[in-house]
Design a protein around this motif. Structure first.
Motif, short mmCIF file in Angstrom:
data_model
loop_
_atom_site.label_atom_id
_atom_site.label_comp_id
_atom_site.label_asym_id
_atom_site.label_seq_id
_atom_site.Cartn_x
_atom_site.Cartn_y
_atom_site.Cartn_z
N THR A 7 0.28 -2.41 33.53
CA THR A 7 1.29 -1.82 32.66
C THR A 7 0.80 -0.47 32.15
OG1 THR A 7 0.40 -2.77 30.61
CG2 THR A 7 1.98 -4.13 31.86
N GLU A 8 1.71 0.34 31.63
CA GLU A 8 1.32 1.62 31.04
C GLU A 8 0.33 1.39 29.90
OE1 GLU A 8 4.80 3.82 29.91
OE2 GLU A 8 5.63 3.76 31.93
N GLU A 9 0.54 0.34 29.14
CA GLU A 9 -0.36 0.02 28.03
C GLU A 9 -1.77 -0.33 28.54
OE1 GLU A 9 -0.91 -3.35 24.58
OE2 GLU A 9 1.13 -2.85 25.21
N GLN A 10 -1.85 -1.10 29.62
CA GLN A 10 -3.15 -1.46 30.19
C GLN A 10 -3.86 -0.22 30.74
OE1 GLN A 10 -1.56 -4.46 32.84
NE2 GLN A 10 -2.58 -6.09 31.70
N ILE A 11 -3.11 0.66 31.38
CA ILE A 11 -3.69 1.90 31.91
C ILE A 11 -4.22 2.75 30.76
CG2 ILE A 11 -3.19 4.09 33.09
CD1 ILE A 11 -1.27 2.44 34.92
N GLU A 12 -3.46 2.87 29.71
CA GLU A 12 -3.90 3.65 28.54
C GLU A 12 -5.13 3.02 27.90
OE1 GLU A 12 -3.72 7.05 26.25
OE2 GLU A 12 -2.65 6.54 28.08
N THR A 13 -5.12 1.69 27.79
CA THR A 13 -6.25 0.98 27.17
C THR A 13 -7.52 1.18 27.97
OG1 THR A 13 -4.78 -0.67 26.19
CG2 THR A 13 -7.09 -1.31 26.46
N VAL A 14 -7.47 1.01 29.29
CA VAL A 14 -8.67 1.18 30.11
C VAL A 14 -9.10 2.64 30.14
CG1 VAL A 14 -7.67 1.45 32.44
CG2 VAL A 14 -9.87 0.27 32.13
N SER A 15 -8.16 3.56 30.09
CA SER A 15 -8.50 4.99 30.07
C SER A 15 -9.25 5.36 28.80
CB SER A 15 -7.23 5.84 30.19
OG SER A 15 -6.56 5.58 31.39
N LEU A 16 -8.74 4.91 27.66
CA LEU A 16 -9.40 5.16 26.38
C LEU A 16 -10.77 4.49 26.34
CD1 LEU A 16 -6.33 4.70 24.05
CD2 LEU A 16 -7.65 6.80 24.32
N TYR A 17 -10.84 3.25 26.84
CA TYR A 17 -12.10 2.50 26.86
C TYR A 17 -13.17 3.24 27.65
CZ TYR A 17 -15.46 -0.89 28.69
OH TYR A 17 -16.61 -1.52 29.07
N VAL A 18 -12.86 3.60 28.89
CA VAL A 18 -13.85 4.26 29.75
C VAL A 18 -14.28 5.59 29.12
CG1 VAL A 18 -14.24 5.36 32.00
CG2 VAL A 18 -13.14 3.11 31.87
N ALA A 19 -13.34 6.38 28.65
CA ALA A 19 -13.69 7.66 28.04
C ALA A 19 -14.55 7.46 26.80
CB ALA A 19 -12.42 8.45 27.71
N LYS A 20 -14.24 6.46 26.01
CA LYS A 20 -15.00 6.21 24.78
C LYS A 20 -16.43 5.77 25.08
CE LYS A 20 -16.23 5.32 20.57
NZ LYS A 20 -16.75 6.43 19.79
N VAL A 21 -16.60 4.76 25.92
CA VAL A 21 -17.94 4.20 26.13
C VAL A 21 -18.84 5.11 26.96
CG1 VAL A 21 -17.15 1.83 25.80
CG2 VAL A 21 -17.36 2.74 28.13
N THR A 22 -18.27 6.06 27.69
CA THR A 22 -19.08 6.98 28.49
C THR A 22 -19.35 8.29 27.76
OG1 THR A 22 -17.16 7.98 29.57
CG2 THR A 22 -18.20 6.08 30.68
N GLY A 23 -18.66 8.52 26.66
CA GLY A 23 -18.79 9.79 25.96
C GLY A 23 -17.76 10.81 26.40
N GLY A 24 -16.84 10.41 27.26
CA GLY A 24 -15.78 11.32 27.72
C GLY A 24 -14.86 11.78 26.61
N LEU A 25 -14.66 10.94 25.60
CA LEU A 25 -13.85 11.35 24.45
C LEU A 25 -14.52 12.51 23.73
CD1 LEU A 25 -12.59 8.07 22.72
CD2 LEU A 25 -11.26 9.73 23.97
N ASP A 26 -15.84 12.42 23.55
CA ASP A 26 -16.57 13.48 22.89
C ASP A 26 -16.57 14.75 23.73
OD1 ASP A 26 -17.18 11.65 20.88
OD2 ASP A 26 -19.05 11.06 21.83
N THR A 27 -16.70 14.61 25.04
CA THR A 27 -16.71 15.75 25.96
C THR A 27 -15.38 16.49 25.89
OG1 THR A 27 -18.23 14.61 27.44
CG2 THR A 27 -17.00 16.45 28.36
N ALA A 28 -14.28 15.74 25.91
CA ALA A 28 -12.94 16.36 25.87
C ALA A 28 -12.75 17.12 24.56
CB ALA A 28 -11.86 15.30 26.03
#
Length: 126
Positions: free
Chosen positions: A91-112
């Motif tokens: 679902t769109e929600e699952q895609i958003e959830t996994v996208s946020l998760y991966v970016a968060k735990v790898t530091g991608g959120l901070d990089t962006a």
């Protein structure tokens, strides 16, 4: 032929158009579940991600790559290279959830945030 927007698709479009959207509520557990179990095949089959206990070597090592939310969302939705698209199976929600998760735990959120590419915050809830 006119396609009637659904409340779900309307909400997704509105979310994507919101200026300054804040990604403060990352559901780490749900994102990990989508990564390791829900997606078929699971992301962990191909990608290394230490938070998920994944040590695969087929796709990029996500801990090293540190993708942004936008990069993960695009790859999961449409596929890239040999990676399949998951738009029809998640679902769109699952895609958003996994996208946020991966970016968060790898530091991608901070990089962006540092590069100005995204509107993510580095103080997401774990």
């Amino acid at each position: 032929m006119f396609i009637r927007p659904t409340p779900k698709s309307g909400a997704a479009i509105l979310f994507l158009l919101m200026p300054g959207a804040v990604f403060a509520d990352v559901d780490i557990e749900e994102g990990r579940t989508v990564f390791t179990e829900t997606a078929q095949p699971p992301c962990a089959v191909c990608h290394a991600l230490s938070d998920a206990g994944a040590e695969a070597e087929i796709g990029p090592n996500l801990d090293e790559f540190k993708p942004t939310v936008e990069q993960v969302r695009a790859a999961v939705t449409s596929g890239i290279g040999v990676m399949p698209a998951f738009a029809e199976t998640l679902t769109e929600e699952q895609i958003e959830t996994v996208s946020l998760y991966v970016a968060k735990v790898t530091g991608g959120l901070d990089t962006a945030e540092q590069s100005g590419e995204g509107t993510a915050t580095s103080d997401a809830q774990e």
